[in-house]
Scaffold this active site. Structure first.
Site, mmCIF file in Angstrom:
data_model
loop_
_atom_site.group_PDB
_atom_site.id
_atom_site.type_symbol
_atom_site.label_atom_id
_atom_site.label_comp_id
_atom_site.label_asym_id
_atom_site.label_seq_id
_atom_site.Cartn_x
_atom_site.Cartn_y
_atom_site.Cartn_z
ATOM 1 N N PHE A 150 -90.910 33.272 11.640
ATOM 2 C CA PHE A 150 -90.004 32.999 12.748
ATOM 3 C C PHE A 150 -90.552 31.976 13.735
ATOM 4 O O PHE A 150 -89.789 31.347 14.465
ATOM 5 C CB PHE A 150 -89.677 34.293 13.508
ATOM 6 C CG PHE A 150 -90.815 34.838 14.350
ATOM 7 C CD1 PHE A 150 -91.103 34.314 15.598
ATOM 8 C CD2 PHE A 150 -91.597 35.881 13.879
ATOM 9 C CE1 PHE A 150 -92.154 34.809 16.367
ATOM 10 C CE2 PHE A 150 -92.640 36.393 14.646
ATOM 11 C CZ PHE A 150 -92.924 35.846 15.886
ATOM 12 N N LYS A 174 -86.309 31.187 1.755
ATOM 13 C CA LYS A 174 -85.953 32.433 2.445
ATOM 14 C C LYS A 174 -86.595 32.364 3.820
ATOM 15 O O LYS A 174 -87.755 32.705 4.005
ATOM 16 C CB LYS A 174 -86.467 33.646 1.669
ATOM 17 C CG LYS A 174 -85.644 34.935 1.886
ATOM 18 C CD LYS A 174 -85.529 35.409 3.317
ATOM 19 C CE LYS A 174 -86.787 36.063 3.826
ATOM 20 N NZ LYS A 174 -86.593 36.604 5.235
ATOM 21 N N GLU A 177 -85.276 35.953 9.186
ATOM 22 C CA GLU A 177 -83.956 36.404 9.594
ATOM 23 C C GLU A 177 -83.807 36.438 11.109
ATOM 24 O O GLU A 177 -82.699 36.641 11.619
ATOM 25 C CB GLU A 177 -83.677 37.797 9.018
ATOM 26 C CG GLU A 177 -84.516 38.934 9.573
ATOM 27 C CD GLU A 177 -85.912 39.036 8.969
ATOM 28 O OE1 GLU A 177 -86.606 40.032 9.258
ATOM 29 O OE2 GLU A 177 -86.309 38.114 8.209
ATOM 30 N N SER A 227 -97.982 36.886 8.334
ATOM 31 C CA SER A 227 -99.110 37.744 8.685
ATOM 32 C C SER A 227 -99.982 38.023 7.471
ATOM 33 O O SER A 227 -99.537 37.911 6.320
ATOM 34 C CB SER A 227 -98.597 39.065 9.260
ATOM 35 O OG SER A 227 -97.964 39.835 8.238
ATOM 36 N N CYS A 282 -99.901 30.538 14.661
ATOM 37 C CA CYS A 282 -101.091 30.983 13.939
ATOM 38 C C CYS A 282 -102.319 30.156 14.283
ATOM 39 O O CYS A 282 -103.437 30.547 13.951
ATOM 40 C CB CYS A 282 -100.843 30.966 12.434
ATOM 41 S SG CYS A 282 -100.621 29.318 11.733
ATOM 42 N N GLU A 383 -104.461 40.276 15.424
ATOM 43 C CA GLU A 383 -103.725 39.070 15.776
ATOM 44 C C GLU A 383 -102.556 39.491 16.664
ATOM 45 O O GLU A 383 -101.575 40.077 16.196
ATOM 46 C CB GLU A 383 -103.208 38.354 14.530
ATOM 47 C CG GLU A 383 -102.487 37.056 14.863
ATOM 48 C CD GLU A 383 -101.885 36.370 13.647
ATOM 49 O OE1 GLU A 383 -101.804 35.133 13.653
ATOM 50 O OE2 GLU A 383 -101.485 37.081 12.699
#
Length: 500
Positions: A150, A174, A177, A227, A282, A383
């Site tokens: 995201f 993909k 969402e 992740s 990240c 994280e």
């Protein structure tokens, strides 16, 4: 009226058939603005089938055809960059300037893909034996898939599909969402640029869609950014189904500050790298390691700068930092700050009670700064993916390197110093895939590859750059001998071929 985001299959919008939709919120208001269709196994299969059918011709197309389409896509992307940035801000929440920066970094990889013909050049050795030539070539894999996070809904997909498509593959994306609209706009621009139907497809959804891509026999490779737990799962599952995998995981990026560093520059860098994009990246610096006696002064300089950051809606030009993506994520980030003191940290700034007037239902959190954080604290070990910066204290350079290298993550790291010898030693001794020297966020330019070490990467290939080209192609070596009209019949020889 709530907006509906459907799939993109075979060059056109495909209405969701499952009847299941996920909510997409405006992070600044907390209001649900959009519903995104969640794909069934059958809808994923339809996207893969469209990509497989398109590969029959796209995989045989000329480099000139592929790159000419990508050049047109690049021009359209540049023309519509503000529009795409607005979609990102509306669903992710990041400020408009940050969203524009994301599109610009994605454009870098499109630039690389436009020049892919140079990277796809093969090799030829002539006369390796009498009238024997050996050539090495690279060919596309077929249908490949990308599963993206995201935090960069436009940039990370563009780390993948431009190179994959330029190499002759077809692609099924993909996206997250949580902010799906940017990927659909990219699909529309690719179609407008002339990309044949089925070469690029988008399916939305959850674990159902992901698992089907991982197990589908016609998907040859999977790229993932997210992740570490999910990256590990993606790698294990897709590999078990015989696929090539690059799965980029999480991070805990450290910034080592030596006593000789310019502390003003280091403080500027720490604030920018820790709190930019609300810490939802990240490559954010989430741990500053202060060496020697500079810790108090450095923390004070960071605090002074952090307190001045303007937090507000992403579409407000005055805002420097926006909200977090969801309320659940906001609450999780806040929990690390709430528990920090009990774990031995000193809470210098606590942003957990922050709100914005007129936007009280938004997913707001302010700036948090934790000092003297022990390595046993959850705020250091996990994280966090939010605007929380931990400062740790060590006595020496060697202690700092040992601390950083003991982390299970190895994505990015940085050193701030005026000592060239120390910087050179650091870049060789540190166990991370990307290193910055007086650069807090060492994201490589498009023609160098991005990726970490240890639990930050699962698979053998980094993303984009030369590694991207190698990941989306496979090598083939052709050894050939053509008879000369003057040759006499050689006869049968069961021995080893002679090269001399």
């Amino acid at each position: 009226m709530t907006k509906i985001v459907d799939h993109w299959i075979g060059g056109k919008t495909a209405e969701g058939a499952s009847g299941t939709y996920g909510p997409v919120t405006d992070p600044a208001t907390g209001a649900v603005t959009t519903k995104v269709a969640f794909a069934t196994v059958e809808e994923v299969d339809a996207a893969v089938a469209a990509a497989k059918e398109a590969f029959a011709t796209w995989g045989q197309s000329s480099l000139a055809q592929r790159t000419s389409i990508l050049f047109r896509f690049r021009a359209l992307l540049d023309e519509h960059r503000d529009e795409i940035a607005e979609l990102i801000t509306a669903e992710h929440g990041k400020v408009h300037s940050d969203a524009l920066g994301e599109v610009a970094r994605g454009l870098e990889i499109v630039d690389l893909a436009c020049g892919i013909s140079v990277q796809l050049k093969g090799e030829l050795s002539t006369q390796v034996a009498s009238r024997v030539d050996v050539a090495s070539i690279r060919q596309p894999l077929g249908v490949v898939a990308g599963i993206t996070p995201f935090n960069f809904p436009a940039m990370v997909p563009m780390w993948m599909f431009p190179i994959a498509i330029a190499c002759g593959n077809t692609f099924v994306l993909k996206p997250s969402e949580k902010d799906p609209s940017a990927s659909m706009r990219l699909a529309e621009l690719l179609a407008e640029a002339g990309l044949p139907d089925g070469v690029f497809n988008v399916v939305h959804g959850d674990k159902v869609a992901v698992d089907r891509l991982l197990e589908h026999p016609d998907v040859k490779a999977v790229s993932f950014v997210g992740s570490t737990p999910i990256a590990r799962y993606i790698h294990a599952t897709a590999s078990a189904h015989g696929k090539r995998v690059q799965a980029l995981g999480g991070a805990k990026n450290h910034m080592l500050v030596l006593p000789d560093a310019d502390l003003d520059a280091a403080a500027d860098a720490a604030v920018s790298a820790a709190y930019g994009s609300a810490g939802e990246r990240c490559m954010a610096i989430s741990a500053v390691v202060a060496v020697g006696s500079i810790g108090d002064e450095l923390v004070e300089k960071i605090r002074e700068r952090a307190e001045k950051i303007k937090i507000g809606p992403g579409d407000d030009p005055a805002s420097e930092m926006g909200p977090l993506i969801t309320k659940a994520h906001r609450d999780k980030v806040a929990s690390y700050v709430a528990g920090a003191a009990a774990e031995g940290a000193e809470v210098v700034l606590d942003g957990t009670g922050y709100t914005v007037d007129g936007y009280e239902d938004g997913h707001w959190i302010g700036i948090s700064l934790l000092d003297k954080v022990p390595t046993t604290a959850k705020a250091y070990q996990d994280e966090i993916f939010g605007p929380v910066l931990c400062v740790l204290r060590v006595d020496t350079y060697d202690d700092g390197v040992a601390l950083i290298n003991s982390s299970p993550f190895g994505n990015g790291t940085a050193i701030f110093t005026r000592d060239g010898g120390a910087a050179r030693r650091f870049q060789l001794e540190i166990e991370a895939g990307m290193v910055g020297v007086n650069v807090p966020i060492p994201v490589p330019v498009g023609y160098h590859s991005f990726g970490g070490w240890k639990d930050s990467l699962f698979g053998d290939h980094h993303i984009y750059g030369n590694d991207g080209t190698h990941f989306y192609t496979r090598g083939k070596v052709v050894t050939s001998r053509w008879p000369d009209p003057a040759d006499a019949p050689a006869g049968v020889d069961l021995g080893f071929p002679r090269n001399h």
